[in-house]
Design an enzyme around this catalytic site. Sequence first.
Site, mmCIF file in Angstrom:
data_model
loop_
_atom_site.group_PDB
_atom_site.id
_atom_site.type_symbol
_atom_site.label_atom_id
_atom_site.label_comp_id
_atom_site.label_asym_id
_atom_site.label_seq_id
_atom_site.Cartn_x
_atom_site.Cartn_y
_atom_site.Cartn_z
ATOM 1 N N THR A 1 -16.199 -38.501 26.731
ATOM 2 C CA THR A 1 -17.062 -38.746 25.572
ATOM 3 C C THR A 1 -18.070 -39.851 25.866
ATOM 4 O O THR A 1 -19.261 -39.728 25.539
ATOM 5 C CB THR A 1 -16.216 -39.136 24.347
ATOM 6 O OG1 THR A 1 -15.183 -38.168 24.162
ATOM 7 C CG2 THR A 1 -17.077 -39.177 23.108
ATOM 8 N N TYR A 2 -17.610 -40.923 26.476
ATOM 9 C CA TYR A 2 -18.489 -42.032 26.825
ATOM 10 C C TYR A 2 -19.611 -41.557 27.746
ATOM 11 O O TYR A 2 -20.797 -41.859 27.525
ATOM 12 C CB TYR A 2 -17.670 -43.131 27.498
ATOM 13 C CG TYR A 2 -18.464 -44.302 28.017
ATOM 14 C CD1 TYR A 2 -18.892 -45.312 27.159
ATOM 15 C CD2 TYR A 2 -18.767 -44.417 29.369
ATOM 16 C CE1 TYR A 2 -19.614 -46.397 27.644
ATOM 17 C CE2 TYR A 2 -19.482 -45.493 29.860
ATOM 18 C CZ TYR A 2 -19.906 -46.482 28.988
ATOM 19 O OH TYR A 2 -20.615 -47.546 29.470
ATOM 20 N N GLY A 3 -19.260 -40.803 28.792
ATOM 21 C CA GLY A 3 -20.268 -40.316 29.731
ATOM 22 C C GLY A 3 -21.268 -39.399 29.066
ATOM 23 O O GLY A 3 -22.468 -39.468 29.345
#
Length: 350
Positions: A210-212
């Site tokens: 999700t962060y990426g």
Amino acid sequence: MLNERLWIAIALATRSALGFCVSPPPRTAIRRLSVLDDIGNKLEEFAAPPGDEVLPKGPFGVVVTGGAAGVGYAYADEFLRRGHRVVICDVKDPAAAVEALRAKHGDFVFGETCDVSDAKSVRAFAAAAKEKLGTISYWINNAAINGGRRPFLEVPDDVIEAVVRVNLFGVLVCTKVAMEIMLDQTSTPGHIFNTVGSGVRGGGTPGYVTYGAAKRGLPQMTDSLNAELEGKTQGYTWPPPGKASVGVHTLSPGMVFTDLLLKDSTPELRKFPFGVLAASPEEVAADLVPKILAVEGTGTFVEYLSKERTLSKFYNRFIRRQKSQVIDDDGNVIRRDGVDYNADGVRMLY
């Protein structure tokens, strides 16, 4: 490929060092060390930020989101050290951070509580920052969360939502509000910096899906805004005439020894790449703040781990055999006497 001037400098440094030792010194090791140091010093010279003599004269008003800890706190510290005025915000009360900064730099720093994932909170913070600074010349979108390192199917839905709202929606709304303020400031250009992280160049980020994904959206956002600022929106006259100049840029601090990096990390990750490429918040801020101050126009990519600095770090570690001052040979965080650390081994900045 590396900058051609850099390769020439390395070759010249090597030739110069070897030529200096035509008559061998008593110990060959001394000659070899001299060569390595000359090359390493040349690499560090090319990686260095611009000098103060080429930077615009301040003081300037600076906003840093997520400024109560980590590299955000270090940015504020470095801007203040250079004589600028700073407003920081954080989702938690930044009073302790402000107190620590004022003890070092005086009453030129202010703090506000702000949740960047909430548009109303951002607008209230921006109004307070404008009131305290008068003119906002630099706005650093630094606030971020990664949701922890774990397989995607183990990430709760509410964590996915929170990561996207902070890292993507939060940057979008902060940028919009900052642009509104800066376009009406006819006295000085304004510059906004959107912080990217893992995934920005399109590679996979296992453990941080999700962060990426959220960070990957920021370059597209910034490119689109730059096209708009250059008047490339067909059918619209934008930006409107008579408005101030605004630049939107990308900021890449690389790997920084903070909670965002070390939490849930393994010894293998800490040994490499962290132990080779990561840097302290202060090191990153000392490099990036002058680069931020030096930008002109719009669309600049400002990074700590440039090709030159990355090569310098590999050279120092594997050729000069310099060891990390933060990570030991077993991948453990080095804890020094008299220094405070949190549970993940992150050094406390204040």
